[in-house]
Write a protein that holds these residues in place. Structure first.
Motif, PDB file in Angstrom:
ATOM      1  N   GLN A   1      35.691  14.523   6.336  1.00 32.79           N
ATOM      2  CA  GLN A   1      36.556  13.621   7.094  1.00 32.79           C
ATOM      3  C   GLN A   1      36.337  13.815   8.580  1.00 32.79           C
ATOM      4  O   GLN A   1      35.897  14.869   9.022  1.00 32.79           O
ATOM      5  CB  GLN A   1      38.021  13.888   6.771  1.00 32.79           C
ATOM      6  CG  GLN A   1      38.524  13.159   5.552  1.00 32.79           C
ATOM      7  CD  GLN A   1      38.697  11.673   5.800  1.00 32.79           C
ATOM      8  OE1 GLN A   1      37.966  11.068   6.578  1.00 32.79           O
ATOM      9  NE2 GLN A   1      39.654  11.067   5.107  1.00 32.79           N
TER      10      GLN A   1
ATOM     11  N   GLN B   1      38.250  12.602  12.439  1.00 35.37           N
ATOM     12  CA  GLN B   1      39.336  11.936  13.137  1.00 35.37           C
ATOM     13  C   GLN B   1      38.862  11.524  14.526  1.00 35.37           C
ATOM     14  O   GLN B   1      38.183  12.298  15.210  1.00 35.37           O
ATOM     15  CB  GLN B   1      40.553  12.861  13.265  1.00 35.37           C
ATOM     16  CG  GLN B   1      41.225  13.196  11.946  1.00 35.37           C
ATOM     17  CD  GLN B   1      40.470  14.264  11.176  1.00 35.37           C
ATOM     18  OE1 GLN B   1      40.018  15.243  11.747  1.00 35.37           O
ATOM     19  NE2 GLN B   1      40.320  14.056   9.874  1.00 35.37           N
TER      20      GLN B   1
ATOM     21  N   THR C   1      27.678   5.882   9.755  1.00 35.33           N
ATOM     22  CA  THR C   1      27.441   6.552   8.475  1.00 35.33           C
ATOM     23  C   THR C   1      26.224   5.989   7.752  1.00 35.33           C
ATOM     24  O   THR C   1      25.907   6.406   6.644  1.00 35.33           O
ATOM     25  CB  THR C   1      28.681   6.454   7.567  1.00 35.33           C
ATOM     26  OG1 THR C   1      29.155   5.104   7.542  1.00 35.33           O
ATOM     27  CG2 THR C   1      29.789   7.358   8.067  1.00 35.33           C
TER      28      THR C   1
ATOM     29  N   TYR D   1      33.941   5.692   9.811  1.00 35.12           N
ATOM     30  CA  TYR D   1      35.189   6.258  10.322  1.00 35.12           C
ATOM     31  C   TYR D   1      35.545   5.563  11.628  1.00 35.12           C
ATOM     32  O   TYR D   1      34.677   5.398  12.492  1.00 35.12           O
ATOM     33  CB  TYR D   1      35.052   7.773  10.548  1.00 35.12           C
ATOM     34  CG  TYR D   1      34.719   8.528   9.281  1.00 35.12           C
ATOM     35  CD1 TYR D   1      33.400   8.827   8.960  1.00 35.12           C
ATOM     36  CD2 TYR D   1      35.720   8.920   8.401  1.00 35.12           C
ATOM     37  CE1 TYR D   1      33.088   9.502   7.796  1.00 35.12           C
ATOM     38  CE2 TYR D   1      35.416   9.605   7.238  1.00 35.12           C
ATOM     39  CZ  TYR D   1      34.098   9.889   6.943  1.00 35.12           C
ATOM     40  OH  TYR D   1      33.789  10.560   5.790  1.00 35.12           O
ATOM     41  N   TRP D   2      36.820   5.245  11.731  1.00 35.17           N
ATOM     42  CA  TRP D   2      37.285   4.470  12.880  1.00 35.17           C
ATOM     43  C   TRP D   2      38.529   5.114  13.482  1.00 35.17           C
ATOM     44  O   TRP D   2      39.349   5.688  12.776  1.00 35.17           O
ATOM     45  CB  TRP D   2      37.642   3.044  12.445  1.00 35.17           C
ATOM     46  CG  TRP D   2      36.464   2.268  11.985  1.00 35.17           C
ATOM     47  CD1 TRP D   2      35.848   2.356  10.772  1.00 35.17           C
ATOM     48  CD2 TRP D   2      35.744   1.289  12.733  1.00 35.17           C
ATOM     49  NE1 TRP D   2      34.784   1.484  10.727  1.00 35.17           N
ATOM     50  CE2 TRP D   2      34.699   0.815  11.911  1.00 35.17           C
ATOM     51  CE3 TRP D   2      35.883   0.757  14.017  1.00 35.17           C
ATOM     52  CZ2 TRP D   2      33.795  -0.159  12.343  1.00 35.17           C
ATOM     53  CZ3 TRP D   2      34.992  -0.208  14.440  1.00 35.17           C
ATOM     54  CH2 TRP D   2      33.964  -0.655  13.609  1.00 35.17           C
TER      55      TRP D   2
END
Length: 124
Positions: free
Chosen positions: A1, A3, A100, A113-114
């Protein structure tokens, strides 16, 4: 993950400058290309700029070429978008994203991921 947290947006007059930042955490930031996208009310999200993992390659939308500069500081896990000569049509919510896909592209679906984005408003 991973952030992402954008900051630095705000209200600026046409012709002015603004720098937005995107701080990343949770993954090896330096291994990934990064992109900036924007979305204005009633419009689709559009590509603004992208930068390779090393910072050696960058790409820009024609609408911002020569006015915006994307850069990154891998030691700080941060990517920047310096915006000069701003125009009212640059008004939008600006998002950073982590590439990605295998290659750096201008397509939103290649970014997995944003962040939540930061608002940039340019007054005429």
């Amino acid at each position: 993950q991973v952030q992402l947290v954008e900051s630095g947006g705000g209200l600026v007059q046409a012709g002015g400058s603004l720098r937005v930042s995107c701080a990343a955490s949770g993954r090896t930031f330096s291994s990934y290309g990064m992109g900036w996208f924007r979305q204005a009310p009633g419009k689709e999200r559009e590509f603004v700029a992208a930068i390779s993992w090393s910072g050696g390659y960058s790409y820009y939308a024609d609408s911002v070429k020569g006015r915006f500069t994307i850069s990154r500081d891998n030691a700080k896990s941060t990517v920047y978008l310096q915006m000069n000569s701003l125009k009212p049509e640059d008004t939008a919510h600006y998002y950073c994203a982590v590439q990605t896909s295998a290659v750096l592209t201008t397509k939103a679906y290649d970014y997995g991921y944003w962040g939540q984005g930061t608002q940039v408003t340019v007054s005429s």
